[in-house]
Design an enzyme around this catalytic site. Structure first.
Site, PDB file in Angstrom:
ATOM      1  N   LYS A 168       0.813  -1.207   0.000  1.00 23.58           N
ATOM      2  CA  LYS A 168       0.000   0.000   0.000  1.00 23.58           C
ATOM      3  C   LYS A 168       0.852   1.266   0.000  1.00 23.58           C
ATOM      4  O   LYS A 168       2.041   1.252   0.296  1.00 23.58           O
ATOM      5  CB  LYS A 168      -0.955  -0.008   1.201  1.00 23.58           C
ATOM      6  CG  LYS A 168      -2.109  -0.996   1.032  1.00 23.58           C
ATOM      7  CD  LYS A 168      -3.092  -0.939   2.187  1.00 23.58           C
ATOM      8  CE  LYS A 168      -4.280  -1.868   1.920  1.00 23.58           C
ATOM      9  NZ  LYS A 168      -5.219  -1.910   3.068  1.00 23.58           N
ATOM     10  N   ARG A 179      -3.470 -10.168   5.478  1.00 25.47           N
ATOM     11  CA  ARG A 179      -4.059 -10.179   4.130  1.00 25.47           C
ATOM     12  C   ARG A 179      -3.002  -9.632   3.176  1.00 25.47           C
ATOM     13  O   ARG A 179      -2.607  -8.466   3.267  1.00 25.47           O
ATOM     14  CB  ARG A 179      -5.324  -9.327   4.096  1.00 25.47           C
ATOM     15  CG  ARG A 179      -6.051  -9.328   2.749  1.00 25.47           C
ATOM     16  CD  ARG A 179      -7.303  -8.473   2.812  1.00 25.47           C
ATOM     17  NE  ARG A 179      -8.012  -8.482   1.541  1.00 25.47           N
ATOM     18  CZ  ARG A 179      -7.780  -7.652   0.532  1.00 25.47           C
ATOM     19  NH1 ARG A 179      -6.829  -6.711   0.649  1.00 25.47           N
ATOM     20  NH2 ARG A 179      -8.483  -7.727  -0.598  1.00 25.47           N
TER      21      ARG A 179
END
Length: 274
Positions: free
Chosen positions: A221, A255
């Site tokens: 991210k 995740r």
């Protein structure tokens, strides 16, 4: 600490990995990559062989400013792949990344075992009741607004207090309708600045007060690559660093796009408690 998936009790005392399979053309890292059956099966087989307990299928991009798509389009992308995977891998545990109750219902009927909702029921008022009726685990994430405008909603009085209050309210709502297995996701990268993401990570162990398993999603991210002045493709090492910190702060599920490296994080951090 366990959750029930298709009658199997999954022990989260030892953290688990959730591998990501994006079925969208515009996801921030791997959008549009998995178009053919062969590439999808190869990717999922690799993630399972590397140790993923869950595979998370998403057909609606939740990146900032993502294009909105219809429910029918989401189902059109999702169901054929879900059926392909359940027919190929008999024991696969599939999570569905959706905020829509009808998508959740059809996906569970087609063989999925868990719902991963970025809105914690706030974008579809039928979601929690649907999940309760389906009797499946429910991942509820913290986000303000929608994927299209979430980065305009980054004002908090005290961010940690605000998020914990949010989860207290959403957990109570889930309990009221009869959802048994709830997992909380602080929503790294959603409705938060880079500094706020790290503030939440620094205090992640505070979420233990909720007495629910914690899922974290740092994988590649912008909170990583912006700090490193890099790109998502160059953010694997940074992802590993944050996964390690997350595990040390009490995360139960990672995740990720890269399963092997996440499993290594788990194996090594477990040595600290051996």
């Amino acid at each position: 600490m366990t959750i029930n998936c298709k009658g199997a009790l999954i022990d989260l005392t030892v953290p688990k990995v959730m591998g990501i399979l994006n079925l969208t053309p515009d996801s921030f890292y791997d959008g549009g990559v998995y178009k053919s059956e062969s590439t999808i099966l190869k990717k999922v087989e690799k993630m399972l062989n590397e140790g993923a307990t869950f595979i998370d299928l998403g057909a609606y991009s939740s990146r900032p400013n993502a294009k909105h798509i219809s429910e029918n389009e989401e189902l059109k992308r999702l169901l054929p792949v879900l059926k392909l995977l359940t027919s190929t891998f008999s024991d696969i545990l599939i999570s569905i990344d959706t905020f829509r109750s009808e998508v959740a219902k059809q996906s569970i009927y087609a063989g999925a075992c868990m719902i991963n909702d970025i809105s914690a029921g706030k974008m579809d008022d039928k979601m929690m009741e649907t999940v309760a009726n389906l009797n499946v685990p429910y991942v509820m994430m913290h986000m303000k607004g929608t994927p299209q405008d979430m980065q305009q909603h980054v004002d908090y009085e005290y961010i940690l207090k605000d998020i914990l209050f949010y989860f207290s309210e959403r957990i109570a709502a889930a309990k009221a309708v009869g959802i048994i297995d709830v997992i909380v996701d602080p929503g790294f990268g959603f409705s938060k600045t880079t500094a706020q993401n790290y503030d939440v990570l620094k205090h992640l162990n505070s979420f233990k007060i909720l007495e629910k398993p914690i899922l974290v999603g740092f994988s590649r991210k912008s909170m990583i690559y912006k700090v490193l002045n890099a790109s998502a493709t160059e953010a694997l090492n940074g992802t590993t660093v944050l996964n390690t910190i997350g595990l040390q702060q009490g995360a139960s599920i990672l995740r990720v796009h890269d399963v092997k490296e996440a499993m290594e994080c788990i194996h090594l951090t477990q040595q600290l408690t051996a």
